[in-house]
Design a protein around this motif. Structure first.
Motif, PDB file in Angstrom:
ATOM      1  N   UNK A  92      19.247 -46.537 -37.193  1.00  0.00           N
ATOM      2  CA  UNK A  92      19.270 -45.302 -36.328  1.00  0.00           C
ATOM      3  C   UNK A  92      19.038 -45.478 -34.798  1.00  0.00           C
ATOM      4  N   UNK A  93      18.312 -46.744 -34.685  1.00  0.00           N
ATOM      5  CA  UNK A  93      18.089 -47.001 -33.331  1.00  0.00           C
ATOM      6  C   UNK A  93      19.517 -47.399 -32.840  1.00  0.00           C
ATOM      7  N   UNK A  94      20.252 -48.541 -33.674  1.00  0.00           N
ATOM      8  CA  UNK A  94      21.599 -48.828 -33.076  1.00  0.00           C
ATOM      9  C   UNK A  94      22.680 -47.874 -32.823  1.00  0.00           C
ATOM     10  N   UNK A  95      22.703 -46.897 -33.646  1.00  0.00           N
ATOM     11  CA  UNK A  95      23.547 -46.057 -33.595  1.00  0.00           C
ATOM     12  C   UNK A  95      23.473 -45.289 -32.313  1.00  0.00           C
ATOM     13  N   UNK A  96      22.159 -44.964 -31.771  1.00  0.00           N
ATOM     14  CA  UNK A  96      21.994 -44.476 -30.319  1.00  0.00           C
ATOM     15  C   UNK A  96      22.488 -45.367 -29.235  1.00  0.00           C
ATOM     16  N   UNK A 148      26.362 -43.342 -30.584  1.00  0.00           N
ATOM     17  CA  UNK A 148      26.851 -42.393 -31.572  1.00  0.00           C
ATOM     18  C   UNK A 148      28.158 -42.377 -31.783  1.00  0.00           C
ATOM     19  N   UNK A 149      28.892 -43.307 -31.729  1.00  0.00           N
ATOM     20  CA  UNK A 149      30.404 -43.437 -31.610  1.00  0.00           C
ATOM     21  C   UNK A 149      31.282 -42.976 -30.678  1.00  0.00           C
ATOM     22  N   UNK A 150      30.632 -42.437 -29.428  1.00  0.00           N
ATOM     23  CA  UNK A 150      31.524 -41.979 -28.513  1.00  0.00           C
ATOM     24  C   UNK A 150      31.411 -43.169 -27.343  1.00  0.00           C
ATOM     25  N   UNK A 151      32.501 -43.613 -27.059  1.00  0.00           N
ATOM     26  CA  UNK A 151      32.443 -44.862 -26.320  1.00  0.00           C
ATOM     27  C   UNK A 151      31.914 -44.586 -24.794  1.00  0.00           C
ATOM     28  N   UNK A 152      32.108 -43.578 -24.230  1.00  0.00           N
ATOM     29  CA  UNK A 152      31.196 -42.922 -22.837  1.00  0.00           C
ATOM     30  C   UNK A 152      29.929 -42.837 -22.904  1.00  0.00           C
ATOM     31  N   UNK A 153      29.248 -42.941 -23.935  1.00  0.00           N
ATOM     32  CA  UNK A 153      27.972 -42.797 -24.130  1.00  0.00           C
ATOM     33  C   UNK A 153      27.363 -44.058 -24.824  1.00  0.00           C
ATOM     34  N   UNK A 154      27.923 -45.169 -24.814  1.00  0.00           N
ATOM     35  CA  UNK A 154      27.469 -46.413 -25.218  1.00  0.00           C
ATOM     36  C   UNK A 154      26.689 -46.859 -24.111  1.00  0.00           C
ATOM     37  N   UNK A 155      25.633 -47.508 -24.300  1.00  0.00           N
ATOM     38  CA  UNK A 155      24.598 -47.945 -23.249  1.00  0.00           C
ATOM     39  C   UNK A 155      25.311 -49.079 -22.450  1.00  0.00           C
ATOM     40  N   UNK A 165       8.353 -50.838 -24.507  1.00  0.00           N
ATOM     41  CA  UNK A 165       7.991 -51.081 -22.902  1.00  0.00           C
ATOM     42  C   UNK A 165       9.280 -50.530 -21.865  1.00  0.00           C
ATOM     43  N   UNK A 166       9.947 -49.830 -22.476  1.00  0.00           N
ATOM     44  CA  UNK A 166      11.165 -49.317 -21.955  1.00  0.00           C
ATOM     45  C   UNK A 166      11.056 -48.002 -20.929  1.00  0.00           C
ATOM     46  N   UNK A 167      10.424 -47.140 -21.667  1.00  0.00           N
ATOM     47  CA  UNK A 167      10.767 -45.666 -21.020  1.00  0.00           C
ATOM     48  C   UNK A 167      10.261 -45.815 -19.716  1.00  0.00           C
ATOM     49  N   UNK A 168       8.809 -46.141 -19.461  1.00  0.00           N
ATOM     50  CA  UNK A 168       8.245 -46.032 -17.913  1.00  0.00           C
ATOM     51  C   UNK A 168       9.082 -46.669 -17.136  1.00  0.00           C
ATOM     52  N   UNK A 169       9.541 -48.020 -17.364  1.00  0.00           N
ATOM     53  CA  UNK A 169      10.124 -48.861 -16.322  1.00  0.00           C
ATOM     54  C   UNK A 169      11.509 -48.128 -15.846  1.00  0.00           C
ATOM     55  N   UNK A 170      12.408 -47.793 -17.057  1.00  0.00           N
ATOM     56  CA  UNK A 170      13.683 -47.022 -16.596  1.00  0.00           C
ATOM     57  C   UNK A 170      13.260 -45.782 -15.873  1.00  0.00           C
ATOM     58  N   UNK A 171      12.400 -45.118 -15.989  1.00  0.00           N
ATOM     59  CA  UNK A 171      12.034 -43.945 -15.147  1.00  0.00           C
ATOM     60  C   UNK A 171      11.740 -44.543 -13.734  1.00  0.00           C
ATOM     61  N   UNK A 172      11.286 -45.618 -13.369  1.00  0.00           N
ATOM     62  CA  UNK A 172      10.855 -46.401 -12.141  1.00  0.00           C
ATOM     63  C   UNK A 172      12.342 -46.579 -11.597  1.00  0.00           C
ATOM     64  N   UNK A 210      22.237 -44.374 -17.032  1.00  0.00           N
ATOM     65  CA  UNK A 210      21.803 -45.376 -17.770  1.00  0.00           C
ATOM     66  C   UNK A 210      20.234 -45.475 -18.026  1.00  0.00           C
ATOM     67  N   UNK A 211      19.575 -45.191 -16.869  1.00  0.00           N
ATOM     68  CA  UNK A 211      18.198 -45.398 -17.006  1.00  0.00           C
ATOM     69  C   UNK A 211      17.527 -44.082 -17.254  1.00  0.00           C
ATOM     70  N   UNK A 212      18.269 -42.953 -17.052  1.00  0.00           N
ATOM     71  CA  UNK A 212      17.599 -41.779 -17.419  1.00  0.00           C
ATOM     72  C   UNK A 212      17.594 -41.615 -19.051  1.00  0.00           C
ATOM     73  N   UNK A 213      18.870 -42.265 -19.421  1.00  0.00           N
ATOM     74  CA  UNK A 213      18.854 -42.349 -20.967  1.00  0.00           C
ATOM     75  C   UNK A 213      17.998 -42.973 -21.781  1.00  0.00           C
TER      76      UNK A 213
END
Length: 343
Positions: A170-174, A178-185, A243-250, A267-270
């Motif tokens: 589930x985590x890795x699919x995101x 989700x199979x869409x190249x433009x949404x790959x992190x 430990x990802x959400x708050x730093x990425x918001x910053x 990338x950070x907002x995602x």
């Protein structure tokens, strides 16, 4: 990506071998002494060995990937790094894999480990004070992992079963959009790099990043490539997500302050949204489920999480120390080297 410039006798000897056809050779001696986390020669040699399991180098033949002589050399490098990593993460008399306290769920143990972690607030500095050159430096460091984001942890999928396997998928699919190249992190990060007028090609800044940046990547590869480190790999990913959400918001706030548009910040907002969900799945379903199946490996999970937190702290200390002294956090970096078309 081409082989980088050697940083000492280990990489000089190794790269000379790799430029030739695969052949048998005796592993070069791995010098001891000094913190392994700061050893430029060691970390680059190990990174080069691991990279053959990813996209490789243009001048290195693919047959080198499983050449027994190279694997023997890598084993010696790994031995030094595993010892150095344990020293960096654990201070005696702590045991190598601290057990889970009776009655404490894994989710709570991981949360307590994350809450106890202290380090310089790099994310706050990037949000409020960093200039554009400093933000580009930060992105150059992170490109070593983010351009292959999720790949090291994906090695855990065939080694799991049941609830923890489903959680990791589930985590890795995101992570893979989700199979869409433009949404790959990894592709979203490329958009961030282009928005900062940086070279977004794979490994473009390998020459510039220091040992600590390579150590972060090497630890994920070490855990991912060895089945004995499965628990540590899961704990590493859980700490990463928690430990990802708050730093990425910053980071997003900082990039917006510096003129970054919505595409550059995506990338950070995602990660602000996705990782808020991932941290629950990773801690409870993935790690909790794994420990329910393998109670004796709870300490491995916590150790992997501690490795992720410690290396991130050491990275932040490295970057902030150099910025406070008014120098680059990259190796011999110049502003022009961070601009697209400079290579």
């Amino acid at each position: 990506m081409q082989l980088p410039t050697p940083r000492g006798p280990l990489t000089a000897a190794l790269f000379e071998r790799l430029r030739r056809s695969p052949h048998t050779f005796d592993p070069p001696p791995v010098p001891a002494g000094g913190p392994a986390v700061d050893d430029e020669d060691l970390q680059l040699a190990l990174f080069a060995c691991y990279e053959l399991h990813y996209q490789g180098f243009e001048e290195v033949r693919q047959e080198w990937e499983w050449e027994p002589s190279l694997l023997a050399a890598r084993k010696a490098l790994e031995r030094r790094w595993e010892e150095g990593l344990a020293r960096a993460v654990l201070r005696p008399p702590s045991p190598p894999s601290p057990p889970l306290a009776p009655g404490v769920p894994m989710r709570r143990a991981l949360a307590e480990l994350v809450a106890a972690d202290e380090g310089p607030r790099l994310s706050a500095f990037l949000a409020r004070q960093a200039d554009l050159e400093q933000f580009r430096e930060f992105v150059a460091h992170r490109s070593i992992y983010h351009l292959k984001e999720a790949d090291p942890h994906t090695w855990a999928i065939p080694r799991l079963s049941g609830r923890p396997k489903a959680a990791l998928v589930e985590i890795q699919a995101d992570e893979y959009g989700g199979g869409r190249v433009e949404r790959m992190h990894s592709e979203l990060f490329r958009a961030t790099m282009r928005g900062l007028d940086m070279d977004d090609s794979y490994g473009a800044y390998l020459e510039r990043v220091p040992a600590i940046t390579l150590a972060i990547s090497n630890t994920m590869s070490l855990f991912g490539l060895h089945r004995r480190h499965l628990g540590a790999l899961l704990g590493h990913l859980a700490a990463f997500e928690m430990t990802s959400s708050a730093p990425n918001h910053s980071y997003s706030l900082g990039l917006r302050r510096l003129g970054g548009d919505e595409t550059a910040r995506r990338f950070y907002d995602e990660h602000v949204q996705a990782d808020a969900v991932h941290e629950q799945v990773a801690a409870h379903d993935m790690c909790g489920g794994f420990v329910a199946q393998h109670p004796s490996r709870a300490g491995d999970v916590l150790y992997g999480a501690a490795c992720a937190l410690t290396l991130d702290r050491l990275f932040a200390e490295h970057v902030m120390d150099r910025w406070r002294r008014g120098v680059s956090s990259l190796r011999e970096a110049r502003e022009a080297d961070l601009m697209a078309g400079s290579r």
